[in-house]
Write an enzyme that holds these catalytic residues in place. Structure first.
Site, PDB file in Angstrom:
ATOM      1  N   HIS A 145       4.306  -4.351   8.934  1.00 59.42           N
ATOM      2  CA  HIS A 145       4.056  -4.161  10.448  1.00 59.42           C
ATOM      3  C   HIS A 145       2.891  -4.738  11.154  1.00 59.42           C
ATOM      4  CE1 HIS A 145       7.341  -1.782   9.298  1.00 59.42           C
ATOM      5  NE2 HIS A 145       6.540  -0.676   8.714  1.00 59.42           N
TER       6      HIS A 145
ATOM      7  N   ARG B  62      13.154   4.761  12.215  1.00 55.65           N
ATOM      8  CA  ARG B  62      11.743   5.606  12.366  1.00 55.65           C
ATOM      9  C   ARG B  62      10.895   5.277  13.423  1.00 55.65           C
ATOM     10  NH1 ARG B  62       9.041   5.072   6.526  1.00 55.65           N
ATOM     11  NH2 ARG B  62       8.082   6.794   7.449  1.00 55.65           N
TER      12      ARG B  62
ATOM     13  N   HIS C  33      12.826  -2.405   1.822  1.00 55.73           N
ATOM     14  CA  HIS C  33      12.242  -1.330   2.372  1.00 55.73           C
ATOM     15  C   HIS C  33      13.220  -0.098   1.810  1.00 55.73           C
ATOM     16  CE1 HIS C  33       9.281  -3.318   4.753  1.00 55.73           C
ATOM     17  NE2 HIS C  33      10.207  -4.077   5.407  1.00 55.73           N
ATOM     18  N   LEU C  34      12.322   0.825   1.291  1.00 50.01           N
ATOM     19  CA  LEU C  34      13.369   1.902   0.923  1.00 50.01           C
ATOM     20  C   LEU C  34      13.902   2.795   2.081  1.00 50.01           C
ATOM     21  CD1 LEU C  34      10.332   3.208  -1.489  1.00 50.01           C
ATOM     22  CD2 LEU C  34      12.569   2.749  -2.325  1.00 50.01           C
ATOM     23  N   SER C  35      13.212   2.860   3.201  1.00 45.21           N
ATOM     24  CA  SER C  35      13.725   3.689   4.365  1.00 45.21           C
ATOM     25  C   SER C  35      14.200   2.733   5.341  1.00 45.21           C
ATOM     26  CB  SER C  35      12.550   4.298   4.787  1.00 45.21           C
ATOM     27  OG  SER C  35      11.540   3.775   5.186  1.00 45.21           O
TER      28      SER C  35
ATOM     29  N   ASP D  49       1.810 -15.669   6.534  1.00 46.66           N
ATOM     30  CA  ASP D  49       1.486 -17.253   6.201  1.00 46.66           C
ATOM     31  C   ASP D  49       1.657 -17.445   4.934  1.00 46.66           C
ATOM     32  OD1 ASP D  49       1.048 -17.672   8.992  1.00 46.66           O
ATOM     33  OD2 ASP D  49      -1.333 -17.364   8.610  1.00 46.66           O
TER      34      ASP D  49
ATOM     35  N   ASN E 112       8.203  -5.644  -0.927  1.00 48.72           N
ATOM     36  CA  ASN E 112       7.920  -4.431   0.057  1.00 48.72           C
ATOM     37  C   ASN E 112       6.636  -4.345   0.568  1.00 48.72           C
ATOM     38  OD1 ASN E 112       7.967  -1.977   1.495  1.00 48.72           O
ATOM     39  ND2 ASN E 112       8.980  -0.869  -0.328  1.00 48.72           N
TER      40      ASN E 112
ATOM     41  N   ARG F  94       7.310   0.723  13.461  1.00 48.51           N
ATOM     42  CA  ARG F  94       7.866   0.211  12.005  1.00 48.51           C
ATOM     43  C   ARG F  94       9.191  -0.683  12.394  1.00 48.51           C
ATOM     44  NH1 ARG F  94       5.235   3.503   8.319  1.00 48.51           N
ATOM     45  NH2 ARG F  94       4.739   5.710   8.957  1.00 48.51           N
TER      46      ARG F  94
ATOM     47  N   PRO G 179       0.843  -1.203   0.067  1.00 42.54           N
ATOM     48  CA  PRO G 179      -0.076   0.151  -0.015  1.00 42.54           C
ATOM     49  C   PRO G 179       0.593   1.081   0.020  1.00 42.54           C
ATOM     50  CG  PRO G 179      -0.139  -1.180   2.117  1.00 42.54           C
ATOM     51  CD  PRO G 179       0.539  -2.213   0.936  1.00 42.54           C
ATOM     52  N   ASN G 180       0.242   2.375  -0.773  1.00 41.33           N
ATOM     53  CA  ASN G 180       0.849   3.665  -0.841  1.00 41.33           C
ATOM     54  C   ASN G 180       2.202   3.707  -1.644  1.00 41.33           C
ATOM     55  OD1 ASN G 180      -1.375   4.895   0.489  1.00 41.33           O
ATOM     56  ND2 ASN G 180      -0.635   3.972   2.426  1.00 41.33           N
TER      57      ASN G 180
ATOM     58  N   ALA H  16       2.989  -0.803   4.444  1.00 39.70           N
ATOM     59  CA  ALA H  16       2.620  -0.699   5.994  1.00 39.70           C
ATOM     60  C   ALA H  16       2.268  -2.109   6.476  1.00 39.70           C
ATOM     61  CB  ALA H  16       1.314   0.278   6.405  1.00 39.70           C
TER      62      ALA H  16
ATOM     63  N   GLU I 284      13.048  -9.200   1.510  1.00 39.53           N
ATOM     64  CA  GLU I 284      12.024  -8.166   2.126  1.00 39.53           C
ATOM     65  C   GLU I 284      13.029  -6.917   1.749  1.00 39.53           C
ATOM     66  OE1 GLU I 284      11.390  -8.404   6.297  1.00 39.53           O
ATOM     67  OE2 GLU I 284      10.272  -6.580   6.321  1.00 39.53           O
TER      68      GLU I 284
ATOM     69  N   ARG J 296       4.945  12.084  -3.456  1.00 42.25           N
ATOM     70  CA  ARG J 296       4.573  12.623  -1.740  1.00 42.25           C
ATOM     71  C   ARG J 296       5.757  12.185  -0.968  1.00 42.25           C
ATOM     72  NH1 ARG J 296       0.831  13.916  -4.598  1.00 42.25           N
ATOM     73  NH2 ARG J 296      -1.648  13.610  -3.893  1.00 42.25           N
TER      74      ARG J 296
ATOM     75  N   TYR K 124      10.937   8.907   0.953  1.00 39.31           N
ATOM     76  CA  TYR K 124      11.190   8.139   0.172  1.00 39.31           C
ATOM     77  C   TYR K 124      11.683   8.564  -1.134  1.00 39.31           C
ATOM     78  CZ  TYR K 124       7.577   6.331   3.393  1.00 39.31           C
ATOM     79  OH  TYR K 124       6.975   5.436   4.323  1.00 39.31           O
TER      80      TYR K 124
HETATM   81  O1  CA2 Z   1      10.638   2.170   3.698  1.00 41.83           O
HETATM   82  C1  CA2 Z   1       9.614   1.435   2.922  1.00 41.83           C
HETATM   83  O2  CA2 Z   1       9.833   1.012   1.864  1.00 41.83           O
HETATM   84  C2  CA2 Z   1       8.103   1.107   3.575  1.00 41.83           C
HETATM   85  O3  CA2 Z   1       7.928  -0.192   3.427  1.00 41.83           O
HETATM   86  C3  CA2 Z   1       7.373   2.120   3.244  1.00 41.83           C
HETATM   87  C4  CA2 Z   1       5.732   2.167   3.614  1.00 41.83           C
HETATM   88  C5  CA2 Z   1       5.903   2.340   5.215  1.00 41.83           C
HETATM   89  O4  CA2 Z   1       4.875   2.119   5.773  1.00 41.83           O
HETATM   90  C6  CA2 Z   1       6.945   1.117   5.859  1.00 41.83           C
HETATM   91  O5  CA2 Z   1       6.948   1.352   7.043  1.00 41.83           O
HETATM   92  C7  CA2 Z   1       8.263   1.338   5.063  1.00 41.83           C
HETATM   93  C8  CA2 Z   1       5.141   3.465   3.172  1.00 41.83           C
HETATM   94  C9  CA2 Z   1       5.052   3.270   1.507  1.00 41.83           C
HETATM   95  C10 CA2 Z   1       4.949   4.591   0.961  1.00 41.83           C
HETATM   96  O6  CA2 Z   1       3.974   5.530   1.717  1.00 41.83           O
HETATM   97  C11 CA2 Z   1       3.546   6.634   1.159  1.00 41.83           C
HETATM   98  C12 CA2 Z   1       2.879   7.553   2.243  1.00 41.83           C
HETATM   99  C13 CA2 Z   1       2.805   9.021   1.892  1.00 41.83           C
HETATM  100  C14 CA2 Z   1       3.374   9.612   0.573  1.00 41.83           C
HETATM  101  C15 CA2 Z   1       4.026   8.730   0.040  1.00 41.83           C
HETATM  102  C16 CA2 Z   1       4.319   7.480   0.289  1.00 41.83           C
END
Ligand code: CA2
Length: 149
Positions: free
Chosen positions: A81, A108, A101-103, A88, A75, A112, A11-12, A78, A99, A19, A24
């Site tokens: 977590h 954080r 993750h960008l960050s 499963d 990846n 997370r 997601p996202n 969210a 696995e 954003r 990111y």
């Molecule tokens: O660091 C990562 O790759 C994450 O998987 C990115 C997820 C975050 O929930 C994980 O804790 C770490 C979030 C994906 C992107 O979310 C955005 C939210 C707002 C604006 C742009 C991207």
């Protein structure tokens, strides 16, 4: 017959580059898809790169990987977590899992710092931004080569 590596994004992740650039970066998910495919090509691998905002769809794709993929790079966003369902599905897939993750999730918020995905993964890469996907492809190539030996 070699099968693609599924590179699954949760997601996202469709919003990155558009954003929250401070967290990111400025590359879009499409940019990351291109650099991942390019690196894979140099290693003789193909990639099936997907994104979904829906937990069940990610579970469906992980189940498909059992027959359709040689490995999974994930990846889970969210859902990393929170998702026992994804854990499963990964355990049932019987494929190498990396696995990504960008960050750096450990720098954080405390929520997370826990990954439900990691126990099913061969390894985890975080904190290197889009480069992490290339590192994951390189690591996957080695895992597959070792398994074939
Ligand atoms: O660091 C990562 O790759 C994450 O998987 C990115 C997820 C975050 O929930 C994980 O804790 C770490 C979030 C994906 C992107 O979310 C955005 C939210 C707002 C604006 C742009 C991207």
């Amino acid at each position: 017959m070699p099968k693609p590596i599924y590179v699954l994004n949760g997601p996202n992740l469709n919003l990155i580059g558009l954003r929250e650039p401070a967290i990111y970066g400025v590359e879009t998910l499409d940019d990351i898809r291109r650099r991942t495919e390019k690196r894979a090509e140099t290693l003789g691998l193909t990639v099936d790169f997907r994104q979904s905002n829906h937990e069940g769809e990610l579970v469906d794709w992980i189940q498909q990987a059992r027959e359709g993929a040689d490995g999974i790079i994930l990846n889970a966003g969210a859902y990393t977590h929170t998702s026992v369902a994804i854990l499963d599905a990964l355990n049932a897939a019987s494929k190498p899992v990396i696995e990504v993750h960008l960050s750096n999730i450990f720098r954080r918020e405390p929520f997370r710092h826990t990954s439900y995905v990691s126990p099913a993964a061969n390894g985890m890469i975080c904190g290197f931004g889009p480069k992490g996907y290339e590192i994951a492809i390189e690591a996957m190539a080695e895992l597959i080569a070792k398994a074939g030996r």
